[in-house]
Design a protein around this motif. Sequence first.
Motif, PDB file in Angstrom:
ATOM      1  N   ILE A   1       0.825  -1.279  -0.027  1.00 37.19           N
ATOM      2  CA  ILE A   1      -0.054   0.173  -0.030  1.00 37.19           C
ATOM      3  C   ILE A   1       0.838   1.425   0.149  1.00 37.19           C
ATOM      4  O   ILE A   1       0.640   2.070  -0.892  1.00 37.19           O
ATOM      5  N   ALA A   2       1.873   1.359   1.030  1.00 31.16           N
ATOM      6  CA  ALA A   2       2.791   2.550   1.140  1.00 31.16           C
ATOM      7  C   ALA A   2       3.437   2.877  -0.004  1.00 31.16           C
ATOM      8  O   ALA A   2       3.532   3.829  -0.643  1.00 31.16           O
ATOM      9  N   MET A   3       4.360   1.765  -0.407  1.00 33.03           N
ATOM     10  CA  MET A   3       5.402   1.947  -1.456  1.00 33.03           C
ATOM     11  C   MET A   3       4.779   2.184  -2.735  1.00 33.03           C
ATOM     12  O   MET A   3       5.417   3.195  -3.415  1.00 33.03           O
ATOM     13  N   PRO A   4       3.630   1.769  -3.346  1.00 35.14           N
ATOM     14  CA  PRO A   4       3.048   2.209  -4.722  1.00 35.14           C
ATOM     15  C   PRO A   4       2.625   3.746  -4.458  1.00 35.14           C
ATOM     16  O   PRO A   4       2.759   4.212  -5.594  1.00 35.14           O
ATOM     17  N   MET A   5       2.317   4.041  -3.295  1.00 36.85           N
ATOM     18  CA  MET A   5       1.795   5.743  -3.288  1.00 36.85           C
ATOM     19  C   MET A   5       3.055   6.598  -3.324  1.00 36.85           C
ATOM     20  O   MET A   5       2.617   7.673  -3.733  1.00 36.85           O
ATOM     21  N   VAL A   6       4.360   6.202  -2.925  1.00 37.50           N
ATOM     22  CA  VAL A   6       5.227   6.936  -2.906  1.00 37.50           C
ATOM     23  C   VAL A   6       6.277   6.633  -4.056  1.00 37.50           C
ATOM     24  O   VAL A   6       7.561   6.841  -3.824  1.00 37.50           O
ATOM     25  N   LYS A   7       5.946   6.145  -5.169  1.00 36.05           N
ATOM     26  CA  LYS A   7       6.767   5.712  -6.079  1.00 36.05           C
ATOM     27  C   LYS A   7       8.061   6.938  -6.553  1.00 36.05           C
ATOM     28  O   LYS A   7       9.010   6.880  -6.627  1.00 36.05           O
ATOM     29  N   PRO A   8       7.031   8.195  -6.674  1.00 37.34           N
ATOM     30  CA  PRO A   8       7.906   9.261  -7.214  1.00 37.34           C
ATOM     31  C   PRO A   8       9.295   9.489  -6.137  1.00 37.34           C
ATOM     32  O   PRO A   8      10.287   9.831  -6.380  1.00 37.34           O
ATOM     33  N   ALA A   9       8.942   9.338  -4.890  1.00 40.88           N
ATOM     34  CA  ALA A   9       9.992   9.357  -3.966  1.00 40.88           C
ATOM     35  C   ALA A   9      11.102   8.364  -4.074  1.00 40.88           C
ATOM     36  O   ALA A   9      12.229   8.912  -4.118  1.00 40.88           O
ATOM     37  N   TRP A  10      10.743   7.185  -4.148  1.00 42.88           N
ATOM     38  CA  TRP A  10      11.882   6.058  -4.210  1.00 42.88           C
ATOM     39  C   TRP A  10      12.440   5.909  -5.572  1.00 42.88           C
ATOM     40  O   TRP A  10      13.759   5.632  -5.510  1.00 42.88           O
ATOM     41  N   LEU A  11      11.818   6.622  -6.489  1.00 43.99           N
ATOM     42  CA  LEU A  11      12.646   6.684  -7.717  1.00 43.99           C
ATOM     43  C   LEU A  11      13.588   7.899  -7.596  1.00 43.99           C
ATOM     44  O   LEU A  11      14.833   7.959  -7.941  1.00 43.99           O
ATOM     45  N   THR A  12      13.384   8.981  -6.801  1.00 47.14           N
ATOM     46  CA  THR A  12      14.355  10.036  -6.518  1.00 47.14           C
ATOM     47  C   THR A  12      15.227   9.507  -5.784  1.00 47.14           C
ATOM     48  O   THR A  12      16.499   9.763  -6.046  1.00 47.14           O
ATOM     49  N   LEU A  13      15.040   8.942  -4.902  1.00 49.42           N
ATOM     50  CA  LEU A  13      16.100   8.135  -3.834  1.00 49.42           C
ATOM     51  C   LEU A  13      16.983   7.205  -4.630  1.00 49.42           C
ATOM     52  O   LEU A  13      18.243   7.301  -4.398  1.00 49.42           O
ATOM     53  N   ILE A  14      16.724   6.530  -5.641  1.00 51.87           N
ATOM     54  CA  ILE A  14      17.389   5.626  -6.414  1.00 51.87           C
ATOM     55  C   ILE A  14      18.378   6.421  -7.169  1.00 51.87           C
ATOM     56  O   ILE A  14      19.520   6.436  -7.378  1.00 51.87           O
ATOM     57  N   ILE A  15      17.709   7.607  -7.921  1.00 55.70           N
ATOM     58  CA  ILE A  15      18.618   8.436  -8.712  1.00 55.70           C
ATOM     59  C   ILE A  15      19.732   9.021  -7.798  1.00 55.70           C
ATOM     60  O   ILE A  15      20.902   9.138  -8.245  1.00 55.70           O
ATOM     61  N   TYR A  16      19.368   9.716  -6.502  1.00 58.32           N
ATOM     62  CA  TYR A  16      20.357  10.437  -5.651  1.00 58.32           C
ATOM     63  C   TYR A  16      21.473   9.181  -5.384  1.00 58.32           C
ATOM     64  O   TYR A  16      22.575   9.432  -5.418  1.00 58.32           O
TER      65      TYR A  16
END
Lengths: 290, 318
Positions: free
Chosen positions: A202-217
């Motif tokens: 539930i939580a992770m799919p909702m914050v996908k933009p955030a963890w894509l940002t984290l991956i890039i960083y």
Amino acid sequence: MARLRTRKHKVVLNRSVGGDIGINVLLILLGAFMFLPMLYVIMQSLKPLDELWMFPPRFYVMSPTLKNFTDLFKLMSTSWVPFSRYIFNTVFISVAGTAGNLLFSSLAAYALAKIKFPGRRWIFEVIVLSLMFNSTVTSIANYLTMSTLHWVDTYLALIVPAWCTSLGLYLMKQFMESSVSDAVLESARLDGASEFYTFLKIAMPMVKPAWLTLIIYSFQGLWNSGNSIYIYSEQLKTFNYAINQIVAGGIARAGAAAASQVIMMAVPIAVFVISQSNIIETMGSSGMKD
Amino acid sequence: MSQNAAAVKTPKPTSRKDMTKFQWTLKEIARNKTAYFMIAPFMILFLIFTVFPVVLSIVLSFTEFNLLEFPTFIFMDNYIRLFLDDDIFLTAVQNTLVFASITGPASYLISLLVAWFINELTPKVRAVVTLIFYAPSIAGSVYLIWATLFSGDSYGYVNAWLMEFGFITEPILWFNDADYVMPLCIVVALWTSLGTSFLSFIAGLQTIDKSLYEAGAVDGVRNRWQELWYITLPTMKPQLMFGAVMAITNSFGFGGVVTALCGFPSVDYAAHTIMHHLDDYGGQRFEVGYSSTIAVVLFVMMVGSNLVIKKLLSKVGQ
């Protein structure tokens, strides 16, 4: 359909033409300031040596050539550790470090943002404060830790510390707080879902933009990491380190140096582009709900 | 039977009123076991690789330590020396404050405004524009191109251009001239500053519930600026706070780019920041105690400005 209607609605109500023009002009000017130096990097890498040292210098390349790149590859093949080894090291460190960072930061961020347990406030405060302490002075203590753990001159010394970046946790926590609704989590818990399940499904799919940002960083930081105080063996050194050794060879290697800048920046940018196309996909499908 | 007796003797407290604070905390800890499991991997690594080194550095800031001999306690001597005896440090503080007070707010506002401007573009165009603005900050050492553009000889693009149009007759040694070093470094810093916080602003804007805007329009929001101030910004406060911390750490911790462009030390210490001072003592002179003191002072400055910004951000949307 609903989306189209809101857009039109907004334009009519809240947007002035003057504002639109002003904003676009400003965007184009700022964009030029950001983009032209990047374009110049690419131009430089395509210039033959005589154009690199031409007077007056020109922005655009007149007779583009890939010679700088072939020169660079030739120089790479002369290193006494096979060059593929440096590439493997960097890719391995970047991928393993990023994966762990994503997993541990997200898990902890979810608990800190969405579970009300004693101590969560001051734990979070300490993590944010830690962002402001300089990392040069802490490297001495970290060296002691690494040598106690016998991790000096191993991949572990580079990968494991990357697993717990305060910045990654902070980023994930802020998004969990603003974008994951408590009501949805609560109803999932009432249905008997475990915290790990609600986190992952539930939580992770909702914050996908955030963890894509984290991956890039995380990825770009590790990808660009050069010489480390923990690594002595040539076989464990990174691509960035090796390429810097090559291009440090003076003016004769100016062409290869220009090419190396393009190669070094191409990979993080490629990772970013791939993740962006992912963001667009998510936005496309989540646009349905409003 | 005995079980029953025990139950009578200590009736299990059921509501919070019946418990002491300690009992309640223990119960809450037991109830939220999962949360502790979830933060455990991060916290263990965090304690080893961040908390321990930071605490050790703070302790070392009260000692004299050269890495070879065992540190000796000298209490406040490092701090006294730093503020009373070290002129270069005061220059560094001044430069850092000038630098941070320009690049911090500027990079923050540019990130926020650009993210907001491009939010209304179509997804494909938005992706391209995002890439153009974000690329300089992920491209590693690509900022060295500024050294080529502003090269001190006549092969430098800017010098050649200025000479061709007759503005100057001799090339300017951009990065070796105390007048130009600081402004140039600020420009390069801004060029690389649309980083993680920029991305988090974009992502934050995209996760805002669109129905809020419709409700706002009904409630009398008339133009895009009111929409930004009363709806958009309050909704993305967590991202605003994150961006502020990023701006603080980046603008106060600036130094690496200056060293790469102007060498160390910069001419007349014109771009000498606290970071340089710290690296100088920590990395080259091995005065670890003294450099820890500098780190502690820098830390206090950052925490202070973070408090001020927190106050300012609490006024958003009012």
